[in-house]
Structures are given as structure tokens and as C-alpha cells.
Scaffold this motif. Sequence first.
Motif, PDB file in Angstrom:
ATOM      1  N   ARG A 232       0.838  -1.209   0.000  1.00 35.29           N
ATOM      2  CA  ARG A 232       0.000   0.000   0.000  1.00 35.29           C
ATOM      3  C   ARG A 232       0.867   1.251   0.000  1.00 35.29           C
ATOM      4  O   ARG A 232       0.549   2.239  -0.668  1.00 35.29           O
ATOM      5  CB  ARG A 232      -0.935   0.011   1.207  1.00 35.29           C
TER       6      ARG A 232
ATOM      7  N   GLN B 288       2.054   1.862  -3.513  1.00 33.36           N
ATOM      8  CA  GLN B 288       0.967   2.379  -4.354  1.00 33.36           C
ATOM      9  C   GLN B 288       0.673   3.850  -4.031  1.00 33.36           C
ATOM     10  O   GLN B 288       0.444   4.660  -4.923  1.00 33.36           O
ATOM     11  CB  GLN B 288      -0.293   1.531  -4.167  1.00 33.36           C
ATOM     12  N   SER B 289       0.695   4.181  -2.748  1.00 33.41           N
ATOM     13  CA  SER B 289       0.490   5.567  -2.325  1.00 33.41           C
ATOM     14  C   SER B 289       1.587   6.471  -2.879  1.00 33.41           C
ATOM     15  O   SER B 289       1.330   7.590  -3.326  1.00 33.41           O
ATOM     16  CB  SER B 289       0.455   5.636  -0.795  1.00 33.41           C
TER      17      SER B 289
ATOM     18  N   ILE C   6       3.825  -7.218  -8.555  1.00 29.98           N
ATOM     19  CA  ILE C   6       3.839  -5.977  -9.350  1.00 29.98           C
ATOM     20  C   ILE C   6       3.317  -6.206 -10.768  1.00 29.98           C
ATOM     21  O   ILE C   6       2.813  -5.272 -11.388  1.00 29.98           O
ATOM     22  CB  ILE C   6       5.221  -5.287  -9.370  1.00 29.98           C
TER      23      ILE C   6
ATOM     24  N   TRP D 164      -0.173  -4.969 -11.091  1.00 34.17           N
ATOM     25  CA  TRP D 164      -0.453  -3.544 -10.944  1.00 34.17           C
ATOM     26  C   TRP D 164      -0.879  -2.961 -12.280  1.00 34.17           C
ATOM     27  O   TRP D 164      -0.352  -3.364 -13.332  1.00 34.17           O
ATOM     28  CB  TRP D 164       0.765  -2.807 -10.405  1.00 34.17           C
TER      29      TRP D 164
END
Length: 195
Positions: free
Chosen positions: A146, A149-150, A187, A190
Motif C-alpha cells: 500500500r 501504491q500511495s 507488481i 499492478w
Amino acid sequence: MSRRCALLTWALLGLGLGLGAPGEEAPGSCCPIVPRREWKAPASKCGEKLQHPVRYVVVSHTGGSHCDSPASCLKQVQNLHSYHSRTLNWCDVGYNFLIGEDGLVYEGRGWDIKGDHTGVTWNPMSIGISFMGNYMERSPPPRALRAAQSLLACGVAQGALSRTYEVKGHRDVQRTLSPGDQLYEIIRTWPHYHE
């Protein structure tokens, strides 16, 4: 500031990292990035700038021990800096950002300075993000994923990353096992991943 970010800030304050009081987040800052001054990074000797917006992000792993608390991750990032700057004689830690299993992002060279993470072809046109640990046999915890991603969303919001940026695994652009089999499989799911 989100409740999660406020709790992280207070946890770091308790460790003496002094990231500021809740509600006083700097303009354009992204939670939860630990700035260089907070992990006691020496002044960088690097100066080559990246051209914004950057199109590529290369995800790697450090391959060594993982860290799962702010105190252990702070020590880990200091050790990596020492290895890169003293042993390899680089101008700074090689990565733009490092991700700890504590769910925090540690600023390396940041958004603006070219890293030393993926070789002469990719360094000038990518942001290097490295997860601290070895992810051949195990996956980073959800809070670390997370945080990454942030960070990527933050880069787009600040104009440092192109809205159409592409994520690459380290092994996609160099002969290496990095970012480890388990992290690589993650990944690849993603939305911005491109082989």
C-alpha cells in the motif's frame, strides 16, 4: 491528514523522528514518506536531475534483511546509504525511494535526482523504488505494498511521474533476480505494469 497518517506520525514522534504535528502536513507532501533528514542522511553529493514527468518506475528489492518497524527500517536505510556511498563510492544511496515492511516510504534521492539503481540506460529515465528485504520466497506485507501504491499516486499528483507511467520489475530491464519472485508476481498485477 488521514487518521492512518496521523497515527504513523505519532508513532514516529514517539521514536524521536519528529515528523511534525498531525494536521501540519507540508503542501504537496505524501503520507507516509520519511524525509532524508529524519533518517539522518548525510548531504547528498548527487546533482544530476531527472526530467519531469518521469515515464518509468523500476521496482527492485535490496536482497538483504527485511525491516518491520520504524526503528529497524531507519537503521536499514542508514546501512544501505553507507554501503552505497562508502563501499561503492556513489554520491548517495542509489534508490529514489525505499519501502519498509513497517509501511513507510524512506526518501532516498527523491523525485528530482537521478538514481543509481538500474544501469546507465534506465537510471536517467526512471524512478527507482526498492523494497527493503529479499522477496524470492516471501511477499512484502500488505502495508508495504500500500505504501508503494500511495507513493506512485503521490508522484502523479505532484507531476513527478507521468499519468501514463509504466512500472517495470528490475529483472525486466537488467539480468537480475530482483525484485524477487514473489514481489515480481505482485507488481505484474499492478495496472501500470508493462514488461
